[in-house]
Design an enzyme around this catalytic site. Sequence first.
Site, PDB file in Angstrom:
ATOM      1  CG  ASN A   1      31.826  25.070  33.384  1.00  0.00           C
ATOM      2  OD1 ASN A   1      31.463  23.805  33.261  1.00  0.00           O
ATOM      3  ND2 ASN A   1      31.993  25.357  34.788  1.00  0.00           N
TER       4      ASN A   1
ATOM      5  CG  LEU B   1      37.438  22.447  40.013  1.00  0.00           C
ATOM      6  CD1 LEU B   1      36.277  22.075  40.374  1.00  0.00           C
ATOM      7  CD2 LEU B   1      38.574  21.257  40.008  1.00  0.00           C
ATOM      8  CG  HIS B   2      41.992  26.093  35.864  1.00  0.00           C
ATOM      9  ND1 HIS B   2      42.066  25.120  36.661  1.00  0.00           N
ATOM     10  CD2 HIS B   2      42.598  27.096  36.277  1.00  0.00           C
ATOM     11  CE1 HIS B   2      43.507  25.500  37.285  1.00  0.00           C
ATOM     12  NE2 HIS B   2      43.730  26.675  37.091  1.00  0.00           N
ATOM     13  CB  CYS B   3      35.412  27.520  33.820  1.00  0.00           C
ATOM     14  SG  CYS B   3      35.333  28.969  34.457  1.00  0.00           S
ATOM     15  CB  ALA B   4      37.683  22.894  32.288  1.00  0.00           C
TER      16      ALA B   4
END
Length: 394
Positions: A101, A340-343
């Site tokens: 992100n 979602l690990h910012c991705a």
Amino acid sequence: MDGIYLDYAATSAVRPPEVVEAVARYLRDVGATPGRAGHRLALEAGRITLRCRAALMELFGAEGDPGRIAFFPNATYALNAALFGLLRPGDRLVRTAYDHNAVRRPAALLAARGIAVTVAGGRADGGIDLDELDAALAGDARPARVLCLPHASNVLGTALPVREMAERAHEHGAIVVVDAAQSAGHLPIGVAAMGVDVLAFTGHKGLLGPQGTGGLYHRPGVEIDPVSAGGTGGDSMPLAMPDAMPDRLEPGTLNGPGIAGLLAGVRFLQERGVEAEHRRESALKLRLRERLAAIDGVRVLSPAAPEGVGIVTIASDRIPPDRLAWRLDHEHGVMTRAGLHCAPEAHQLLRCAETGAVRFSVGWATTTGEVDAAAAAVASILEDARETSAAARG
Ligand SMILES: Cc1ncc(COP(=O)(O)O)c(C=O)c1O
């Protein structure tokens, strides 16, 4: 530290004692801000900052003026500074489906300001189709001005072929911006050899520094306009930011203690050797991956990718990712990261965007014993989950 820390891709929470001591020494014995006075403490702060810039230039295989390294609070700010400083309405940005992100969201803001954004497709194996990339760079109406790509994916752990992608980008006249948040300190980087024009890095992951550190390298010949303006400690009369680097991109007071810690982290890595550290972490990753793959009920999502970084991402139909991560921590002392690990687009490639996944990531202090204990903990939780659901079914 109590427990087994396997969340190095988020932050290297386990730090070499040299880093802790460098931060303490700065706060205790230096304390002042670089570039803000001519007294001895400010000069010493300036020397530490300059040494850190020079150490980073060396680590990234960059030659020339250490002022080409500008400090920012993290990779996110550095990436925003690069993208907003390079792109104008009417330009086109090509980015990838592996983006964090820290790139995805600035790209969305840029799109709202009249910059066209094309996403080059990715694959579950972490690869990229170079012909598709070519087409994305060429565009229909005008070629891309910037190609932005992550050196390594924070979800799959795979590394992209930066040199080949940069070659294609340069053929179309695009500037290559690399997000090295996951690779700096874990993979060897040579900006000149890899064709990288702009490199964003963070200090608190593979470089072993404190949070609040990160920065941007950009090669001579690439112009990044300042997107923030303010005091630079000298040349104070003009309204415009100075032309000289690093002042041009560095308004306001720098994080002196953080930079001192980052310098110690970079020196620690240089002594160990990034190539050697990569081989060690890669062996740990493959060992963990093999053990997790052997557990009934585990779906290993990230490819083996020995040339990538130390990340293994898994899911299971027996237990939601956040529950698995919680039980790993509370019952076995194993710290991982679920979600979602910012991705999210990387999770879409792995077909787990609905639920997310659990990411294990190794680092400089991880041992084989820790990796084996983490895999044993997963096996025990999944066995328990299987028994519980069998009992519930009656
Ligand atoms: C690939 C990638 N890019 C960017 C970032 C953002 O880094 P920072 O926390 O330093 O802003 C991260 C952090 O998780 C990342 O994994």
